[in-house]
Scaffold this active site. Structure first.
Site, PDB file in Angstrom:
ATOM      1  CB  CYS A   1     -77.126   3.179  -2.851  1.00 60.84           C
ATOM      2  SG  CYS A   1     -77.097   4.582  -2.159  1.00 60.84           S
TER       3      CYS A   1
ATOM      4  CG  ASN B   1     -95.434   4.143   0.532  1.00 59.00           C
ATOM      5  OD1 ASN B   1     -96.877   4.224  -0.036  1.00 59.00           O
ATOM      6  ND2 ASN B   1     -95.674   2.787   0.558  1.00 59.00           N
TER       7      ASN B   1
ATOM      8  CG  HIS C   1     -87.254   3.892  -2.751  1.00 62.06           C
ATOM      9  ND1 HIS C   1     -87.176   3.974  -1.572  1.00 62.06           N
ATOM     10  CD2 HIS C   1     -88.270   2.802  -2.617  1.00 62.06           C
ATOM     11  CE1 HIS C   1     -88.224   2.742  -0.931  1.00 62.06           C
ATOM     12  NE2 HIS C   1     -88.713   2.392  -1.979  1.00 62.06           N
TER      13      HIS C   1
ATOM     14  CD  GLN D   1     -92.909  -0.069  -4.049  1.00 62.72           C
ATOM     15  OE1 GLN D   1     -93.229  -1.026  -4.499  1.00 62.72           O
ATOM     16  NE2 GLN D   1     -93.279   0.120  -2.719  1.00 62.72           N
TER      17      GLN D   1
END
Length: 371
Positions: free
Chosen positions: A73, A173, A186, A188
């Protein structure tokens, strides 16, 4: 798109991607962090000819923090996070607990030379899609989804130039069932110091197919045959095709290919980039409706498959141009309240058993199309 690079308190890079050229990113990371010092190792498995990462430092990574302690955040109201700004569009930063980090190094031999190890060179980054903790990628508008695509592309270009990096993997994921430890939306990016086993296997199949009598490009033939069959096609746009593969491994699995074939995100044309948000957001929203509106959001993995970055010329470089960029989207949920576990056959022998016929999965994904 405006790109702004800065440094976190421990020296890691953070990059902001903004929709507005007027965005200014000057907030400093005021956390008292020690310098980043990860030292991952990779070890070679002589039986499978695979590399395995050994990363003891990852055992202490952040695990299921409450929402008011989320490190992805924005930094607001006196609480400092991994992202120093009070708001952002898309933020990418070096993972604090990377599986791969730093430059290449020499191999060391063990066991009379049978066992070899070397530094886990490369880089791992976190991509935060939005400042909204409670959102999902499927909730993004088309403009923001395009910004994420542009960020993936830019990071692929940057990371592919790092010493020792052979392959760049962008992925997401979603869901605790998948193993996600941070609920903030999010993904990666991994920059590997080798070609991954899955990609190496695809390249071998690609080469073998081309050597057969009348053999053409394997990816082109695969997509053409799926379109001709038709019953596994989920969505066919002007610049993208999505289908459940004939031999799908997962209960609900969709492969998304651009038209025409390109080896990586860097080669993707503007028309395909423009259409991508419409197609991808529709697929994600269908995934959330597979098991009914009253069910929790569908856990999934979304994985971009790109050609390895081969230095120089030769057979490897030529084969690279034959590779097809594509995204694989799949869920481990096979029915409401039921998961597909990788048990004995899958984990022990890498032989997948799929309880959902691919044709039935494709039909269901067509049924839940947006009206």
């Amino acid at each position: 798109m405006k790109k702004t690079s800065a440094r976190l308190a421990d020296g890691r890079e953070i990059v902001y991607y903004d929709l507005s050229d007027a965005a200014v990113r000057t907030a400093a990371d005021r956390r008292p962090l020690p310098p980043a010092a990860a030292a991952p190792e990779i070890r070679h498995d002589p039986l499978l000819d695979d590399w395995v990462g050994v990363t003891a430092h990852r055992n202490v990574r952040t695990y299921h923090p409450p929402a008011d302690e989320c490190p992805l955040c924005p930094s607001r109201n006196g609480r400092l996070t991994e992202i120093p700004e009070a708001d952002y569009d898309v933020a990418v930063f070096e993972n604090r607990f990377p599986s791969f980090s730093g430059g290449p190094g020499p191999r060391t031999a063990h066991g009379g030379g049978l066992f070899t190890a070397r530094p886990g060179a490369g880089r791992c980054e976190v991509v935060s899609f939005t400042a909204d903790h409670d959102a999902s990628f499927a909730d993004l508008g088309e403009e923001r989804a395009r910004l994420v695509l542009d960020a993936w592309t830019d990071r692929t270009a940057e990371l592919s130039q790092l010493p020792g990096v052979e392959q760049v993997f962008c992925f997401e994921n979603r869901g605790e069932e998948i193993g996600v430890t941070l609920s903030h939306p999010h993904g990666q990016i991994y920059a590997y110091p080798f070609t991954t086993p899955r990609t190496a296997r695809m390249l071998r199949s690609l080469a073998a197919h081309g050597e057969r009598p009348g053999g053409d490009n394997l990816f082109d033939d695969l997509v053409a045959n799926e379109l001709a069959a038709g019953d596994r096609v989920v969505l066919d746009g002007e610049h993208w095709t999505a289908f459940v593969p004939f031999a799908a491994h997962w209960p609900y699995e969709v492969h998304l290919y651009p038209k025409p074939r390109v080896p990586d995100l860097l080669a993707l044309g503007e028309e395909a980039r423009t259409e991508f948000p419409q197609v991808y957001l529709e697929l994600l929203r269908r995934f959330d409706r597979i098991f009914g509106e009253d069910q929790p959001r569908t856990p999934y993995i979304a994985a971009w498959h790109q050609a390895p970055f081969v230095r120089g010329r030769g057979a490897g470089a030529a084969l690279r141009e034959e590779f097809a960029l594509h995204l694989e989207l799949f869920t481990i949920r096979r029915a409401p309240g039921k998961l597909k576990y990788l048990a004995g056959s899958e984990s022990g022998m890498n032989v997948f058993i799929n309880d959902v016929p691919p044709e039935a999965a494709a039909e269901r994904l067509r049924e839940v199309a947006s009206t």
